[in-house]
Design a protein around this motif. Structure first.
Motif, mmCIF file in Angstrom:
data_model
loop_
_atom_site.group_PDB
_atom_site.id
_atom_site.type_symbol
_atom_site.label_atom_id
_atom_site.label_comp_id
_atom_site.label_asym_id
_atom_site.label_seq_id
_atom_site.Cartn_x
_atom_site.Cartn_y
_atom_site.Cartn_z
ATOM 1 N N UNK A 33 0.839 -1.205 0.000
ATOM 2 C CA UNK A 33 0.000 0.000 0.000
ATOM 3 C C UNK A 33 0.878 1.261 0.000
ATOM 4 N N UNK A 34 2.031 1.177 0.651
ATOM 5 C CA UNK A 34 2.956 2.313 0.679
ATOM 6 C C UNK A 34 3.457 2.641 -0.726
ATOM 7 N N UNK A 35 3.875 1.612 -1.461
ATOM 8 C CA UNK A 35 4.394 1.813 -2.807
ATOM 9 C C UNK A 35 3.289 2.200 -3.796
ATOM 10 N N UNK A 36 2.092 1.664 -3.574
ATOM 11 C CA UNK A 36 0.965 1.999 -4.444
ATOM 12 C C UNK A 36 0.594 3.474 -4.299
ATOM 13 N N UNK A 37 0.667 3.979 -3.082
ATOM 14 C CA UNK A 37 0.385 5.399 -2.840
ATOM 15 C C UNK A 37 1.357 6.297 -3.604
ATOM 16 N N UNK A 38 2.604 5.871 -3.644
ATOM 17 C CA UNK A 38 3.615 6.654 -4.361
ATOM 18 C C UNK A 38 3.356 6.646 -5.864
ATOM 19 N N UNK A 39 2.854 5.505 -6.359
ATOM 20 C CA UNK A 39 2.690 5.339 -7.813
ATOM 21 C C UNK A 39 1.463 6.050 -8.363
ATOM 22 N N UNK A 40 0.384 6.087 -7.577
ATOM 23 C CA UNK A 40 -0.872 6.680 -8.053
ATOM 24 C C UNK A 40 -0.949 8.142 -7.655
ATOM 25 N N UNK A 41 -1.181 9.001 -8.620
ATOM 26 C CA UNK A 41 -1.391 10.412 -8.312
ATOM 27 C C UNK A 41 -2.743 10.630 -7.648
ATOM 28 N N UNK A 42 -3.099 11.861 -7.464
ATOM 29 C CA UNK A 42 -4.364 12.188 -6.783
ATOM 30 C C UNK A 42 -5.501 12.439 -7.762
ATOM 31 N N UNK A 43 -5.188 12.549 -9.048
ATOM 32 C CA UNK A 43 -6.221 12.811 -10.049
ATOM 33 C C UNK A 43 -6.067 11.862 -11.226
ATOM 34 N N UNK A 44 -7.125 11.732 -12.010
ATOM 35 C CA UNK A 44 -7.084 10.903 -13.201
ATOM 36 C C UNK A 44 -7.750 9.554 -12.985
ATOM 37 N N UNK A 45 -8.132 8.928 -14.075
ATOM 38 C CA UNK A 45 -8.830 7.637 -14.019
ATOM 39 C C UNK A 45 -7.855 6.509 -13.704
ATOM 40 N N UNK A 72 -5.493 3.671 8.727
ATOM 41 C CA UNK A 72 -4.918 4.976 8.385
ATOM 42 C C UNK A 72 -4.982 5.243 6.881
ATOM 43 N N UNK A 73 -5.127 4.175 6.106
ATOM 44 C CA UNK A 73 -5.186 4.313 4.645
ATOM 45 C C UNK A 73 -6.626 4.394 4.122
ATOM 46 N N UNK A 74 -7.602 4.378 5.003
ATOM 47 C CA UNK A 74 -8.997 4.293 4.582
ATOM 48 C C UNK A 74 -9.411 5.437 3.659
ATOM 49 N N UNK A 75 -9.071 6.669 4.024
ATOM 50 C CA UNK A 75 -9.481 7.829 3.230
ATOM 51 C C UNK A 75 -8.865 7.766 1.834
ATOM 52 N N UNK A 76 -7.584 7.386 1.775
ATOM 53 C CA UNK A 76 -6.911 7.297 0.478
ATOM 54 C C UNK A 76 -7.514 6.193 -0.378
ATOM 55 N N UNK A 77 -7.771 5.046 0.225
ATOM 56 C CA UNK A 77 -8.384 3.930 -0.507
ATOM 57 C C UNK A 77 -9.732 4.348 -1.080
ATOM 58 N N UNK A 78 -10.531 5.044 -0.282
ATOM 59 C CA UNK A 78 -11.845 5.508 -0.753
ATOM 60 C C UNK A 78 -11.697 6.407 -1.980
ATOM 61 N N UNK A 79 -10.677 7.255 -1.966
ATOM 62 C CA UNK A 79 -10.479 8.176 -3.097
ATOM 63 C C UNK A 79 -10.068 7.419 -4.356
ATOM 64 N N UNK A 80 -9.265 6.352 -4.203
ATOM 65 C CA UNK A 80 -8.840 5.564 -5.362
ATOM 66 C C UNK A 80 -10.028 4.782 -5.930
ATOM 67 N N UNK A 81 -10.825 4.225 -5.042
ATOM 68 C CA UNK A 81 -12.003 3.471 -5.483
ATOM 69 C C UNK A 81 -12.943 4.367 -6.290
#
Length: 499
Positions: free
Chosen positions: A360-372, A394-403
């Motif tokens: 999850x740490x590395x995935x956060x680095x790879x995915x930006x905050x915008x875009x499909x 602690x990753x819940x909010x970020x996961x929700x945004x990616x989903x």
């Protein structure tokens, strides 16, 4: 390969489902399909579950002789006198044709025993009743009185926290009533099975009689039926590829309709109608409007994402349920803007520790905050991410945004906005990629998700050389990278179609 002499409980259960398998197992065992890695993994997982179940009976005794049926029977007779729980205790039926061995035989009352059948599934299945009824039939014929029967299966709600607790891990389901009802059929079933075994030639199975149509065990026997005489004589038969055909496809087959392209007088739903038209014309169907709408919904930068995971019956790490997917790899191809050069980012966990935190740490680095975030069959990736968030909140909010950003490339194909007859009713990427792009996984060392999971499990949790680890990691990167790059190729082809 030696030919078997006894009808065992596994041959009894398999024989009730597939007469061809039964005949081959007795008469030409060398012609049975070899056990592949995926099947062997299931066997291995079942063995581990079986070993864990024995810890619930700490004074139990293992019957050492498990291969030679007569010796197992003799050793069991001696051990029965000790009135202790017995593991793998066998009994030969008085007619010398049938043999059964219980996972666990537990003494009760003065002279009776309970049968515990241990399964690595998460529910009681019908064939388990057949299995235990056969066991009881053999035991009681051998003079061993059976009081009650149980199936011990996995509790799918169990969550590991520290050392595995077998009392919580297993559910013990009483099945005595069902076994009593089923045991009435055992003798006639045995006679029927021996009539099949004694046939001079292997029985030819028609598709409507096949265990591979609509059976919960279809995968177990499918390879056996690939060379059936019917399929050689009727290679054009594709009626069982009909979308959600089920029983209706079988009815049509029995009416003599073998091809989807010959369903002119049959009432069909919209998707089945598309199949009929394409299978008849041998040309793909393409709904330009739907494809256009789907492509317009994508927002740059585009992240084409795919995960690989594995699972085990007994959870390896805290916070896991049985068979919960453990992600160990991701591949992401990124197109920053229209016409821009593609960038590739990949991650494969190393070591035998829980891979989820680093994943999850590395995935956060790879995915930006915008875009499909484009995936193929989003249920899998979404479930994996949500389960990580449950364990690591602690990753819940970020996961929700990616989903929320996810777009499922499966949708145009699942909705039949595009359909080619060579997909054979499937919308999986393994079918769609070749018909649209001509690309396949044929020359890959790792060619599917099962191969990926088992290869990673091997180099992570079993002894492996540095060279082997390096080779598998390279093969994993190639395979997972093809999935995400393949999505780009598919999208490019869809764009060409709407021009």
């Amino acid at each position: 390969m030696n030919k078997p002499t006894f009808l065992t409980k596994s041959r009894y259960v398999n024989g009730l489902q597939c007469s061809k398998w039964l005949w081959l197992s007795f008469n030409r065992p060398e012609d049975l399909p070899k056990v592949d890695d995926a099947t062997q993994h299931k066997f291995d997982e079942g063995h581990k579950v079986g070993e864990l179940s024995k810890t619930l009976f700490p004074d139990g005794i293992e019957v050492k002789e498990q291969l030679a049926h007569h010796k197992n029977d003799e050793e069991t007779k001696e051990l029965l006198k000790k009135r202790k729980p017995l593991f793998e205790a066998g009994a030969i039926h008085k007619d010398e044709k049938c043999y059964a061995r219980a996972d666990i035989l537990v003494p009760v009352d003065k002279d009776k025993w309970d049968i515990y059948e241990v399964k690595s599934s998460t529910e009681v299945k019908e064939e388990y009743i057949w299995d235990v009824a056969f066991q009881k039939y053999c035991y009681e014929s051998a003079g061993i009185k059976i009081r009650n029967c149980f199936v011990m299966h996995i509790n799918n709600q169990y969550v590991r926290q520290g050392k595995i607790d077998p009392k919580e891990f297993f559910i013990t389901a009483p099945i005595s009533d069902e076994v009593e009802e089923e045991i009435k059929n055992v003798e006639s079933n045995i006679k029927k099975l021996f009539r099949i075994i004694e046939l001079k030639e292997c029985p030819e199975i028609k598709p409507q009689e096949s265990c591979c149509l609509g059976s919960t065990n279809s995968d177990r026997f499918e390879e056996i039926h690939q060379n059936d005489k019917f399929w050689k004589e009727h290679p054009e038969c594709d009626i069982f590829d009909m979308y959600r055909g089920g029983k209706r496809a079988l009815e049509l087959f029995n009416e003599g309709i073998l091809e989807i392209g010959k369903l002119e007088s049959v009432k069909l739903n919209d998707k089945q109608q598309i199949q009929h038209e394409t299978h008849k014309s041998k040309k793909p169907h393409c709904n330009i409007k739907e494809l256009e709408s789907f492509i317009k919904s994508l927002k740059y930068p585009l992240y084409f994402m795919d995960f690989e995971s594995y699972n085990t019956a007994i959870p390896l790490y805290n916070g896991l349920k049985p068979y919960q997917q453990i992600p160990f790899q991701f591949s992401i191809h990124i197109i920053p803007k229209k016409g821009a050069k593609t960038k590739h980012i990949s991650f494969i966990a190393s070591g035998s520790d829980d891979p989820r935190p680093e994943f999850i740490k590395q995935l956060k680095k790879a995915l930006g905050t915008k875009g499909s975030v484009i995936v193929y069959n989003q249920t899998f990736e979404q479930t994996v991410l949500k389960k990580i968030a449950e364990y690591l909140p602690l990753h819940q909010k970020w996961v929700d945004s990616v989903v929320e950003r996810m777009v499922d490339l499966l949708i145009p194909f699942r909705n039949f906005a595009y359909y080619h007859p060579d997909q054979h009713g499937s919308a999986s990427i393994k079918k769609v990629l070749p018909v649209l792009t001509g690309q396949t996984y044929e020359n890959f060392e790792i060619a599917n998700g099962s191969d990926a999971s088992l290869s990673y499990l091997h180099i992570t949790h079993e002894p492996a050389s540095k060279e082997e680890i390096q080779k598998v990691r390279e093969d994993l990167e190639k395979y997972c990278g093809q999935d995400t790059e393949g999505m780009i190729w598919i999208l490019d082809k869809l764009k060409e179609l709407i021009k």
